[in-house]
Design an enzyme around this catalytic site. Structure first.
Site, PDB file in Angstrom:
ATOM      1  N   ASP A 286      52.634  37.815  14.108  1.00  0.00           N
ATOM      2  CA  ASP A 286      52.994  38.335  15.246  1.00  0.00           C
ATOM      3  C   ASP A 286      52.083  38.826  16.035  1.00  0.00           C
ATOM      4  O   ASP A 286      50.939  39.211  15.122  1.00  0.00           O
ATOM      5  CB  ASP A 286      54.386  39.762  14.388  1.00  0.00           C
ATOM      6  CG  ASP A 286      54.729  40.226  15.673  1.00  0.00           C
ATOM      7  OD1 ASP A 286      56.631  40.572  15.729  1.00  0.00           O
ATOM      8  OD2 ASP A 286      54.309  39.843  17.082  1.00  0.00           O
TER       9      ASP A 286
HETATM   10  C1  GLC Z   1      55.558  41.556  19.781  1.00  0.00           C
HETATM   11  C2  GLC Z   1      56.977  41.346  19.265  1.00  0.00           C
HETATM   12  C3  GLC Z   1      57.112  39.962  19.470  1.00  0.00           C
HETATM   13  C4  GLC Z   1      56.608  38.988  20.436  1.00  0.00           C
HETATM   14  C5  GLC Z   1      55.342  39.581  20.398  1.00  0.00           C
HETATM   15  C6  GLC Z   1      54.419  38.846  21.722  1.00  0.00           C
HETATM   16  O1  GLC Z   1      55.053  42.214  19.329  1.00  0.00           O
HETATM   17  O2  GLC Z   1      57.233  41.764  17.596  1.00  0.00           O
HETATM   18  O3  GLC Z   1      58.449  39.490  19.153  1.00  0.00           O
HETATM   19  O4  GLC Z   1      56.900  37.924  20.442  1.00  0.00           O
HETATM   20  O5  GLC Z   1      54.020  41.284  20.192  1.00  0.00           O
HETATM   21  O6  GLC Z   1      54.507  39.284  22.579  1.00  0.00           O
END
Ligand code: GLC
Length: 753
Positions: A286
């Protein structure tokens, strides 16, 4: 079951041929991947493990601004997120094709509940309990995303969510593992359609692996501490269902699990996901979570973070720049074996080949398809259909709803009546250019035309404490025959980094409801939110309450259909609604304890309840009303005792005893009365959604097999233990209509000994 042998033979041949074709395709892809891998330098390999966000839309803490263009041209980037649109993705892809090996980029985006046509937020969709409709919502999102140059969506989020203080409950499937697992499968199937490589499909990304929904205190990104048994029984099954449905990728989670950050957690990513579950896709971290292991205090610096993450099975580094900066040195210094780098690169290249990007890097960046498919009328109709099904009728005293279309004057009051952006909820793609949203005000105008006079007053803001608008609102109410009040959260009050310690209706909105209630006019309250909220005054005093979540592009039209009876609400809550934050955690499948909390009307005594609040939630899991009524009767079990290889067939009759057609979600709950571990008072084990005309009856049939009786025992074995099971059929987890009991016997053979 195949009746004719010929059909069975043809079916088997097709499955086999299909399976052989798929195996042959995978073999070819593996060969092509290896041929590219052989040509790659170490830096080019590491480039494939590196993902950056576009700068126009950012979905995480801004990281340092490198020269994106140069890095893409130099083959130092394997994927971009937040770059979308046929023209924009083509332009960025052209940069990647200037690199030495011309390896195409994968474009990813959070297309969580629609791309341009926005569907209700995922938690709302689950309130429909309509799996085909949920799959269709993901299908439409995929069609529009893929037509906009995207290859990959960071969805479905499958985190079990039992804590409404956690803002991300809005993007999941609620508190039940069984329902959440079926929804996870449906969403993966919707996103990936007939398979990745089709230009109407995108790779799914199952997130957040794992147990992110159990963040302590409902505080986002917070620690998670749970037994392995709880992890396996409650939190992992939706991930397994998604993996079994063929999800192409996984995303790990920000939280630590029992002291080890998920990003550096080999137990999760190597032992379980890539080991036991044999997952062959790739894992993306993430946003920044690789580097954030420094903050966790799990590693000293990003050099160690890169080593820990790659060893633990995190294949791609989203936006932390730990891999691109440190992996090469780690390999040269012998700290990370090349085999780990090659495995991660292979997994990513394999998906790029499956997507067909090596054959045609621009095959998804097609302006004609984008024009034809994105935002089209058919998609809007599907979004409206899902929105109607997601609405939950919480209260309807004296049948105030549905309202008559001949009502002369209606006062429409509240801070969300005319809002468009808030109808899209969190994680919508591209507001404000995604602006064709039907507000509630517009939906009422569309429904009523000149027939009815609509009076509008904002009354108050969502968040601030001014009561200056109350007088105007009261005046409007006093001039009307009926009052509709639309309150709730702004679209950015639930979602990522939106944990709330106080989940009451924000601001002075409930005070506005009080003064409007005091006018004595018939009052209908709409609650727009991304999570369960607390609104006890309203729940106790207002005649009609409709939970409208955030319903997407067609919100206004869907709500109008329900308010005026053109659709009979059928939604059921996928999460328990507490009476106050003090009851959290509160969920339906609780354990009984040695001193069970007394029912609401009894004193707490030496029991496990509160002395200052009753035991029951405000609204229970599985609860939702209809404009009609249903009776449940004639419960029958095919047998009262079964062996583990057997099954019990459960049938009962459902009758629509009201005056209008309607749909009912009938729910089957079981309780394992005595087991080697204490078991929940009830667990959802099956459900069905039936549509019945007035007076119509249908027979419902459930089959109970060993799988539905099984749980993880102390040794983490998936077992069904002999003994008695209570069977409950309900209209909600707290509204059991029919009960019975049956026994699971030791297998006949074992008993003979
Ligand atoms: C964010 C979220 C995740 C998302 C990613 C890209 O922090 O936690 O769910 O897909 O970043 O945006």
């Amino acid at each position: 079951m195949m009746k004719s042998p010929l059909i069975a033979f043809v079916f088997t041949v097709c499955i086999t041929v299909g399976g052989l074709e798929a195996a042959a395709r995978q073999k070819t892809i593996a060969r092509r991947v290896d041929s590219v891998l052989k040509l790659m330098t170490l830096d080019e390999k590491i480039g494939q493990l590196n993902q950056y966000s576009g700068r126009e839309e950012v979905t995480g803490p801004e990281s340092d601004k490198s020269d994106l263009v140069q890095e893409i041209k130099a083959g130092k980037v394997g994927s971009m997120l937040n770059v979308r649109g046929a023209v924009h993705t083509r332009r960025v892809q052209e940069l990647a094709l200037q690199s030495r090996l011309k390896i195409p980029l994968i474009f990813g985006q959070d297309v969580i509940h629609g791309y341009k046509v926005t569907f209700p937020i995922p938690l709302a969709e689950v309130a429909s309990w309509d799996l085909p409709a949920i799959e269709q919502g993901a299908r439409v999102a995929a069609i529009e995303a893929a037509a906009s140059g995207l290859h990959w969506t960071f969805a479905p989020m499958v985190d079990l969510s039992r804590d409404p203080r956690w803002g991300r409950v809005m993007e999941g499937a609620g508190e039940d593992t069984y329902l959440g697992s079926l929804v996870a499968k449906a969403r993966v199937q919707g996103f990936q359609g007939k398979g990745i490589g089709n230009t109407d499909a995108v790779m799914a990304c199952v997130k957040h692996f794992a147990a992110y929904g159990a963040a302590t205190g409902g505080r986002d990104y917070n620690s998670v501490d749970m037994s392995d048994r709880t992890l396996w029984e409650w939190y992992l099954p939706p991930f397994k269902a998604a993996a079994d449905a063929g999800a192409a990728t996984f995303m790990n989670s920000f939280n630590d699990l029992n002291g080890i950050p998920a990003t550096g957690n080999a137990y999760l990513q190597r032992d379980i996901l890539k080991g036991k579950w044999k997952f062959t896709g790739f894992v993306v971290s993430d946003w920044g979570s690789v580097g954030e292991m420094v903050n966790h205090g799990y590693v000293r610096d990003k050099y160690d973070a890169a080593a820990s993450a790659i060893r633990a099975g995190s294949d791609m580094d989203m936006e932390s720049r730990s891999y691109i900066t440190n992996l090469s040195k780690l390999v040269i210094e012998g700290k990370v074996p090349m085999t780990l780098i090659d495995d991660a690169v292979r997994r990513i290249l394999c998906k790029k080949f499956e997507l067909g990007l090596f054959d045609d890097p621009f095959r998804f960046s097609n302006t004609q398809r984008e024009t034809e498919l994105v935002g089209n009328i058919q998609h809007r109709a599907m979004a409206k259909d899902m929105a109607k099904k997601s609405i939950v009728l919480l209260k309807n005293e004296d049948g105030l709803l549905p309202l008559s279309k001949n009502t002369k004057t209606i006062a429409v009051i509240g801070p969300l009546v005319k809002s468009e952006e808030d109808m899209l909820g969190f994680w919508n793609v591209g507001w404000p250019d995604n602006s064709d949203v039907v507000s509630q005000w517009e939906g009422l105008q569309n429904k009523l035309g000149k027939n009815t006079k609509l009076l509008y007053a904002k009354g108050c803001e969502v968040k601030d404490t001014s009561r200056a608008g109350f007088a105007e609102a009261v005046a409007a109410a006093q001039s009307a025959d009926v009052v509709i009040v639309s309150v709730g959260e702004f679209r950015d009050m639930s979602g990522e980094a939106k944990s709330r310690a106080d989940i009451h209706l924000p601001g002075v909105q409930e005070e506005l409801i009080k003064v409007l209630h005091a006018t004595g006019k018939p009052l209908v309250v709409l609650v727009n939110a991304g999570r369960p909220l607390v609104f006890n005054y309203t729940a106790d005093n207002v005649a009609a309450i409709v939970y409208t979540w955030w319903l997407g592009s067609e919100a206004g039209n869907a709500i109008a259909d329900v308010l005026f009876g053109d659709y009979n609400p059928s939604g059921k809550l996928p999460m328990t609604f507490p009476r106050t934050e003090g009851q959290i955690p509160i969920y339906y499948n609780y354990l009984n304890t040695g001193r069970p909390a007394p029912d609401d009307d009894k004193p707490a005594g030496y029991r496990s309840g509160y002395i200052d609040l009753q035991k029951s939630p405000r609204y229970a899991f599985g609860y939702g009303l209809s404009y009609t009524s249903f009776t449940y009767s004639d419960l029958q079990l095919s047998k009262n005792a079964m062996y583990s290889k057997d099954s019990v067939v459960v049938t009962f009759k459902l009758t629509n005893t009201g005056k209008v057609a309607g749909e009912e979600v009938v729910q089957l709950y079981l309780r394992d009365e005595v087991a080697s571990l204490v078991r929940p008072m009830k667990e959802l084990k099956d459900f069905a959604k039936l549509s019945l005309q007035p007076g119509e009856s249908k027979t419902v049939r459930f089959v109970i097999n060993k799988e539905k009786l099984s749980f993880y025992n102390q040794q983490l074995q998936w077992v069904a233990e002999p003994g008695h099971f209570s069977l409950m059929i309900g209209s909600a987890s707290n509204d059991i209509k029919l009960k019975s009991r049956f026994e699971l016997k030791l297998s006949a053979v074992k008993q003979r000994k």
